[in-house]
Design an enzyme around this catalytic site. Structure first.
Site, PDB file in Angstrom:
ATOM      1  N   HIS A 131       0.992  -1.327  -0.034  1.00 17.25           N
ATOM      2  CA  HIS A 131      -0.070   0.093   0.084  1.00 17.25           C
ATOM      3  C   HIS A 131       0.900   1.098   0.038  1.00 17.25           C
ATOM      4  O   HIS A 131       1.853   1.213   0.566  1.00 17.25           O
ATOM      5  CB  HIS A 131      -0.953  -0.048   1.139  1.00 17.25           C
ATOM      6  CG  HIS A 131      -0.226  -0.112   2.445  1.00 17.25           C
ATOM      7  ND1 HIS A 131       0.014  -1.582   2.674  1.00 17.25           N
ATOM      8  CD2 HIS A 131       0.384   0.791   3.512  1.00 17.25           C
ATOM      9  CE1 HIS A 131       0.682  -1.278   4.135  1.00 17.25           C
ATOM     10  NE2 HIS A 131       0.701  -0.040   4.254  1.00 17.25           N
TER      11      HIS A 131
ATOM     12  N   HIS B 137       0.797   5.348   1.022  1.00 16.74           N
ATOM     13  CA  HIS B 137       0.368   6.457   1.995  1.00 16.74           C
ATOM     14  C   HIS B 137       0.478   7.709   1.231  1.00 16.74           C
ATOM     15  O   HIS B 137       1.614   7.889   0.726  1.00 16.74           O
ATOM     16  CB  HIS B 137       1.283   6.474   3.253  1.00 16.74           C
ATOM     17  CG  HIS B 137       1.349   5.172   4.299  1.00 16.74           C
ATOM     18  ND1 HIS B 137       0.829   5.207   5.430  1.00 16.74           N
ATOM     19  CD2 HIS B 137       1.930   3.983   4.081  1.00 16.74           C
ATOM     20  CE1 HIS B 137       0.835   3.857   5.891  1.00 16.74           C
ATOM     21  NE2 HIS B 137       1.573   3.211   5.231  1.00 16.74           N
TER      22      HIS B 137
HETATM   23  P1  AMP Z   1       2.103   0.166   7.333  1.00 16.49           P
HETATM   24  O1  AMP Z   1       2.606   0.432   8.818  1.00 16.49           O
HETATM   25  O2  AMP Z   1       2.855   1.017   6.194  1.00 16.49           O
HETATM   26  O3  AMP Z   1       1.715  -1.285   6.841  1.00 16.49           O
HETATM   27  O4  AMP Z   1       0.636   0.959   7.231  1.00 16.49           O
HETATM   28  C1  AMP Z   1      -0.432   0.423   7.707  1.00 16.49           C
HETATM   29  C2  AMP Z   1      -1.530   1.329   8.025  1.00 16.49           C
HETATM   30  O5  AMP Z   1      -2.925   0.871   7.819  1.00 16.49           O
HETATM   31  C3  AMP Z   1      -1.268   2.107   9.184  1.00 16.49           C
HETATM   32  O6  AMP Z   1      -1.051   3.490   9.001  1.00 16.49           O
HETATM   33  C4  AMP Z   1      -2.472   1.779  10.025  1.00 16.49           C
HETATM   34  O7  AMP Z   1      -3.096   2.881  10.733  1.00 16.49           O
HETATM   35  C5  AMP Z   1      -3.562   1.419   8.707  1.00 16.49           C
HETATM   36  N1  AMP Z   1      -4.654   0.586   9.290  1.00 16.49           N
HETATM   37  C6  AMP Z   1      -4.781  -0.399   9.954  1.00 16.49           C
HETATM   38  N2  AMP Z   1      -5.898  -1.008  10.272  1.00 16.49           N
HETATM   39  C7  AMP Z   1      -7.028  -0.073   9.419  1.00 16.49           C
HETATM   40  C8  AMP Z   1      -8.043  -0.211   9.379  1.00 16.49           C
HETATM   41  N3  AMP Z   1      -9.027  -1.104   9.756  1.00 16.49           N
HETATM   42  N4  AMP Z   1      -8.572   1.198   8.532  1.00 16.49           N
HETATM   43  C9  AMP Z   1      -7.837   2.041   8.013  1.00 16.49           C
HETATM   44  N5  AMP Z   1      -6.499   2.068   8.272  1.00 16.49           N
HETATM   45  C10 AMP Z   1      -5.814   0.860   8.911  1.00 16.49           C
END
Ligand code: AMP
Length: 115
Positions: free
Chosen positions: A100, A102
């Protein structure tokens, strides 16, 4: 098949503020925003980390970036600017193992994180 929290969001099994979806990817608000605007762009094709994306699938990454730029433009954020980030594995801070991108925007951002 991988089954992360993002797959559940795509299947509408858990709620999220989805702001964009097409045949290739979808985007939704991060649940723990790190900037006034924090949107995640996720491909529908499964890749656990950036390490798993072969050169032949480079377009998967390119589409995430252009979709994020289009969203920023549509939201009036492009002129002021924004940051796109992909975290990979432990040192990169990756917590969800479906790739993903950001999109962070809406205020001047600090410089890059350091250990
Ligand atoms: P990463 O740390 O790069 O793997 O990013 C994962 C992101 O997913 C983090 O910024 C979390 O806050 C976000 N995240 C986790 N669970 C959810 C959810 N249910 N809805 C939206 N964002 C989420």
């Amino acid at each position: 098949m991988s089954d992360t929290i993002f797959h559940k969001i795509l299947r509408r099994e858990i709620p999220a503020k989805i702001v964009y979806e097409d045949a290739h990817l979808f985007a939704f608000h991060d649940i723990a925003p790190q900037a006034p605007v924090h949107v995640l762009f996720v491909p529908k094709q499964d890749f656990a980390t950036l390490n798993d994306v072969p050169d032949s699938d480079a377009l998967v990454i390119g589409r995430l970036a252009t979709a994020a730029a289009a969203y920023a433009k549509a939201q009036g954020l492009a002129e002021d600017g924004y940051r796109i980030v992909m975290n990979c594995n432990g040192d990169g801070g990756q917590t969800v193992f479906q790739i993903h991108l950001h999109l962070l925007a809406g205020a001047p951002l600090g410089r890059f994180g350091t250990p």
